[in-house]
Structure formats: C-alpha cells, structure tokens
Design a protein around this motif. Structure first.
Motif, PDB file in Angstrom:
ATOM      1  N   ARG A  16       0.835  -1.207   0.000  1.00 54.63           N
ATOM      2  CA  ARG A  16       0.000   0.000   0.000  1.00 54.63           C
ATOM      3  C   ARG A  16       0.866   1.252   0.000  1.00 54.63           C
ATOM      4  N   HIS A  17       2.008   1.175   0.663  1.00 57.08           N
ATOM      5  CA  HIS A  17       2.923   2.318   0.660  1.00 57.08           C
ATOM      6  C   HIS A  17       3.564   2.470  -0.720  1.00 57.08           C
ATOM      7  N   MET A  18       3.943   1.345  -1.323  1.00 54.41           N
ATOM      8  CA  MET A  18       4.526   1.415  -2.667  1.00 54.41           C
ATOM      9  C   MET A  18       3.525   1.989  -3.663  1.00 54.41           C
ATOM     10  N   LYS A  19       2.284   1.534  -3.560  1.00 53.33           N
ATOM     11  CA  LYS A  19       1.247   2.038  -4.456  1.00 53.33           C
ATOM     12  C   LYS A  19       1.029   3.535  -4.239  1.00 53.33           C
ATOM     13  N   ALA A  20       1.046   3.960  -2.968  1.00 57.30           N
ATOM     14  CA  ALA A  20       0.827   5.376  -2.665  1.00 57.30           C
ATOM     15  C   ALA A  20       1.964   6.234  -3.212  1.00 57.30           C
ATOM     16  N   ILE A  21       3.197   5.746  -3.080  1.00 54.52           N
ATOM     17  CA  ILE A  21       4.352   6.479  -3.610  1.00 54.52           C
ATOM     18  C   ILE A  21       4.227   6.597  -5.132  1.00 54.52           C
ATOM     19  N   GLN A  22       3.875   5.495  -5.773  1.00 51.45           N
ATOM     20  CA  GLN A  22       3.736   5.480  -7.225  1.00 51.45           C
ATOM     21  C   GLN A  22       2.571   6.348  -7.687  1.00 51.45           C
ATOM     22  N   SER A  23       1.432   6.225  -7.009  1.00 54.06           N
ATOM     23  CA  SER A  23       0.227   6.939  -7.430  1.00 54.06           C
ATOM     24  C   SER A  23       0.346   8.446  -7.262  1.00 54.06           C
ATOM     25  N   THR A  24       1.199   8.890  -6.357  1.00 54.84           N
ATOM     26  CA  THR A  24       1.390  10.332  -6.159  1.00 54.84           C
ATOM     27  C   THR A  24       2.522  10.876  -7.028  1.00 54.84           C
ATOM     28  N   LYS A 125       9.859  16.639   9.897  1.00 52.88           N
ATOM     29  CA  LYS A 125       8.525  16.394  10.446  1.00 52.88           C
ATOM     30  C   LYS A 125       8.186  14.911  10.486  1.00 52.88           C
ATOM     31  N   VAL A 126       7.479  14.528  11.530  1.00 51.76           N
ATOM     32  CA  VAL A 126       6.935  13.176  11.657  1.00 51.76           C
ATOM     33  C   VAL A 126       5.485  13.199  11.183  1.00 51.76           C
ATOM     34  N   ASN A 127       5.187  12.398  10.180  1.00 52.54           N
ATOM     35  CA  ASN A 127       3.821  12.227   9.682  1.00 52.54           C
ATOM     36  C   ASN A 127       3.375  10.795   9.975  1.00 52.54           C
ATOM     37  N   THR A 128       2.089  10.622  10.208  1.00 54.36           N
ATOM     38  CA  THR A 128       1.594   9.293  10.547  1.00 54.36           C
ATOM     39  C   THR A 128       0.396   8.927   9.681  1.00 54.36           C
ATOM     40  N   ILE A 129       0.198   7.619   9.534  1.00 55.83           N
ATOM     41  CA  ILE A 129      -0.934   7.107   8.754  1.00 55.83           C
ATOM     42  C   ILE A 129      -2.111   6.885   9.703  1.00 55.83           C
ATOM     43  N   LEU A 130      -3.001   7.849   9.744  1.00 54.27           N
ATOM     44  CA  LEU A 130      -4.250   7.733  10.505  1.00 54.27           C
ATOM     45  C   LEU A 130      -5.388   7.802   9.490  1.00 54.27           C
ATOM     46  N   GLN A 131      -5.462   6.761   8.661  1.00 50.74           N
ATOM     47  CA  GLN A 131      -6.286   6.834   7.461  1.00 50.74           C
ATOM     48  C   GLN A 131      -7.776   6.932   7.723  1.00 50.74           C
ATOM     49  N   LEU A 132      -8.242   6.436   8.871  1.00 47.54           N
ATOM     50  CA  LEU A 132      -9.683   6.506   9.121  1.00 47.54           C
ATOM     51  C   LEU A 132     -10.158   7.946   9.278  1.00 47.54           C
ATOM     52  N   ARG A 133      -9.262   8.845   9.639  1.00 52.39           N
ATOM     53  CA  ARG A 133      -9.636  10.256   9.735  1.00 52.39           C
ATOM     54  C   ARG A 133      -9.962  10.845   8.358  1.00 52.39           C
ATOM     55  N   LEU A 134      -9.579  10.137   7.308  1.00 47.54           N
ATOM     56  CA  LEU A 134      -9.823  10.611   5.952  1.00 47.54           C
ATOM     57  C   LEU A 134     -10.989   9.888   5.285  1.00 47.54           C
ATOM     58  N   HIS A 135     -11.573   8.902   5.968  1.00 50.48           N
ATOM     59  CA  HIS A 135     -12.663   8.122   5.392  1.00 50.48           C
ATOM     60  C   HIS A 135     -13.932   8.974   5.352  1.00 50.48           C
ATOM     61  N   PRO A 136     -14.584   9.077   4.191  1.00 53.40           N
ATOM     62  CA  PRO A 136     -15.773   9.943   4.076  1.00 53.40           C
ATOM     63  C   PRO A 136     -16.860   9.640   5.103  1.00 53.40           C
ATOM     64  N   ALA A 137     -17.110   8.352   5.392  1.00 49.94           N
ATOM     65  CA  ALA A 137     -18.165   7.997   6.342  1.00 49.94           C
ATOM     66  C   ALA A 137     -17.812   8.448   7.754  1.00 49.94           C
ATOM     67  N   ILE A 138     -16.536   8.367   8.098  1.00 55.92           N
ATOM     68  CA  ILE A 138     -16.096   8.785   9.432  1.00 55.92           C
ATOM     69  C   ILE A 138     -16.159  10.306   9.553  1.00 55.92           C
ATOM     70  N   ILE A 139     -15.753  11.010   8.516  1.00 53.10           N
ATOM     71  CA  ILE A 139     -15.823  12.469   8.529  1.00 53.10           C
ATOM     72  C   ILE A 139     -17.281  12.926   8.631  1.00 53.10           C
ATOM     73  N   GLU A 140     -18.158  12.261   7.913  1.00 53.92           N
ATOM     74  CA  GLU A 140     -19.586  12.602   7.963  1.00 53.92           C
ATOM     75  C   GLU A 140     -20.147  12.415   9.365  1.00 53.92           C
ATOM     76  N   LEU A 141     -19.773  11.297  10.031  1.00 50.17           N
ATOM     77  CA  LEU A 141     -20.256  11.044  11.382  1.00 50.17           C
ATOM     78  C   LEU A 141     -19.694  12.080  12.354  1.00 50.17           C
ATOM     79  N   ARG A 142     -18.429  12.416  12.202  1.00 49.70           N
ATOM     80  CA  ARG A 142     -17.823  13.423  13.083  1.00 49.70           C
ATOM     81  C   ARG A 142     -18.515  14.774  12.927  1.00 49.70           C
ATOM     82  N   ASP A 143     -18.780  15.162  11.710  1.00 51.03           N
ATOM     83  CA  ASP A 143     -19.465  16.428  11.472  1.00 51.03           C
ATOM     84  C   ASP A 143     -20.859  16.419  12.086  1.00 51.03           C
ATOM     85  N   THR A 269      -3.050   6.082  -0.165  1.00 50.58           N
ATOM     86  CA  THR A 269      -2.712   7.047  -1.210  1.00 50.58           C
ATOM     87  C   THR A 269      -3.214   8.438  -0.838  1.00 50.58           C
ATOM     88  N   LEU A 270      -4.430   8.525  -0.327  1.00 54.35           N
ATOM     89  CA  LEU A 270      -4.966   9.810   0.110  1.00 54.35           C
ATOM     90  C   LEU A 270      -4.124  10.382   1.248  1.00 54.35           C
TER      91      LEU A 270
END
Length: 314
Positions: A16-24, A125-143, A269-270
């Motif tokens: 998934r990391h390789m795909k994300a690097i390639q896709s970006t 900078k340290v960046n982390t993969i917290l991908q559920l924060r980017l999931h549309p359904a999770i963002i909708e519920l949070r809002d 990738t997102l």
C-alpha cells in the motif's frame, strides 16, 4: 518528484505504501527488510536499491544525501514491526528526511515526547498514517456529532474480528513487548477514530484480555463505547463465517450500523497526498490513541460486569 525510502518493505502493509508512492508520482529509491522475499517491488519500483541489513541501508541513504545528485531521500516510510517505529522515525529525521510512520507511531506515550525533541532538533517532520480520519463515512459522522447538541451521549458498539492462523502468536505480533498486544496491533486506529469522532477520553475500562482477544469500555466526551477486538476465527458470527468471511467489522451508533468497510485500500494514497501537501497528521494527533492502548495494556481486567460488550457472553 520526491524520493522515498521504505523500511519494512516485505511486510503485509508495504504494497500500500509502494502504491501510494507510485500513485502520487514519486519514486522509491531504497528499501529495507530482513526478509528478501521482495518480488512485489517489481510491480512498482524494480530499480529501487534493496537491503537486508540496516547498516548497509543506513550507509546508502547517507551516501545519497552527500552525493547531491538528485537522489537524496526526502521521505522515509516506516512499515516495520511496531516496537521499531520509534527508532526508525529517529533514523529518518537524523538522515535529513521527513518520516511517514504506520500506526502505532510508538508503544508508549513518553516516546512521543522524545520524538518531539528529535523533530525540533532536525527541523524535519513526523507524519503518521491515521487513514480513518480521511474516510468519508467517518468524517460525515464526526461532522454530525459536532453539529448536534445532545444531553445524552451516543451509545456505540465497536466490533472488529480479523482471523489469524497459528503463525500469528509465533510472530512478533504475538509478542506483547514487540507489538503492544491485540489492542495496539489491530485496534489503535479504531481508538484514534473514536477520539476523532467523539472527543476527549474520560474513562477506560478493560473487561477481558487474552493473547487473542481483548474487550472493554471507553467513555468519551460524547459517547459510551463497548468494544471487542479479536484474531480468533471462532468469534466471527456464524453467518459471516459460513459465508467464508474471515473478517468481521461493525460499528453501531445508537443502534444504527455505520458502513465504512469500503474505501480502505485507497486511504494510504490519500494519506500520502495530504502529507506531501503539508497536511499530514503529526505527533500530537497520535497521543490520545497511544495513551489509550498503553492504559489497556497495563490494566487489570474487571471481568464480565458493568458496560461490557455482548460478544463476551459467547
């Protein structure tokens, strides 16, 4: 185009990391793993240099930085075993690169403070993969939660079962000192999700804990949460098991199922897109979830009483 190095390149999540690097539109120039079963890399970056020894990988990354021919590493992606994340993030920063680390960022809350010092000293900078924060359904519920004013807290049941074979307990994932245990290894992104949606954590109770499953109760600013995590296939509900499913994922809010099973594979990738754009999740975004699993790991289970998850009765 940015140059990436990948630590833990033969692991489950590495593609998934390789795909994300390639896709970006970026390039993987170096990869490290003690396992040399690396055929998957040919589908993404066959020209990447590969190492099975950290010392040679370290020397190579340093050489790329010193030669200054356009191949220096800008980001180090970290998908190694959990207990090595802290060390590998430090390596990235001291190598003059930003870090992109899989969850859990670290096993203990105080490690975050140490990384903040290295981050400050290095200017990276340290960046982390917290991908559920980017999931549309999770963002909708949070809002929805943030927009509503309620006297009563939401009632939430979280269930996640992902069957693993006998190999699991014999690997580093079955060693609590290396993985952090079940709650850390398969659950930390769910605890981050709950904090992201429902706010401040108020109470943390563990009802049951074994090498293959753990369950408890969390109270957040806006929710009561009963949770159950397992790698035991016998915990999968019979209809799902009979249908050949080895994973069962469910979250209900006030009795209503929240569907967020789809879209998982593209969230890395997102995440990379957000990180490269300067909007990545940093050290402090990880603190509550890391504190949560640390408390779970060190808690004394109270048994089946109080607000326990219904799966415990099984």
């Amino acid at each position: 185009m940015h140059n990436f190095a990948l630590i833990g390149s033969a692991g489950y999540i590495a593609p998934r990391h390789m795909k994300a690097i390639q896709s970006t539109g970026n390039n993987l120039v170096a990869a490290l793993d003690h396992s040399d079963s690396m055929g998957v890399i040919d589908s993404f970056f066959p020209d990447a240099d590969f190492f099975t020894e950290f010392e040679r990988f370290d020397r190579h990354v340093d050489l790329l930085r010193r030669v200054n021919d356009g191949r220096e590493v800008h980001y180090v992606s970290i998908a190694s075993p959990n207990y090595l994340h802290d060390s590998h993030v430090r390596f990235a920063l001291r190598s003059g690169a930003d870090a992109i680390c899989e969850k859990p960022l670290v096993l203990n809350p105080w490690n975050i403070d140490g990384l903040r010092e290295v981050e400050r000293d290095s200017g990276k900078k340290v960046n982390t993969i917290l991908q559920l924060r980017l999931h549309p359904a999770i963002i909708e519920l949070r809002d929805k939660v943030k927009s509503q004013s309620r006297v009563r807290k939401y009632e939430v049941d979280l269930t996640y079962i992902t069957a693993r074979g006998r190999w699991y307990l014999q690997s580093w994932k079955g060693d609590e000192k290396k993985s952090g245990g079940i709650a850390t290894n398969i659950g930390i992104h769910f605890y981050d999700m709950l904090h992201f949606i429902f706010g401040r954590l108020c109470e943390n109770v563990v009802h049951y804990c074994s090498p293959t499953k753990v369950s408890g109760y969390l109270e957040y600013e806006n929710a009561h949460v009963r949770w159950f995590l397992s790698v035991d296939e016998h915990d999968i509900p019979l209809p799902s098991l009979s249908a050949g499913h080895r994973t069962y994922r469910s979250i209900t809010v006030d009795g209503e199922e929240i569907e967020f099973s789809n879209g998982f594979t593209d969230l890395h990738t997102l995440s990379y897109e957000e990180i490269i754009s300067g909007r990545g999740f940093g050290l402090e975004e990880n603190r509550v979830a890391v504190e949560t699993v640390s408390e779970i790991r060190n808690a004394t289970p109270q048994g089946i009483k109080g607000e326990y998850h219904p799966f415990l009765k099984r």
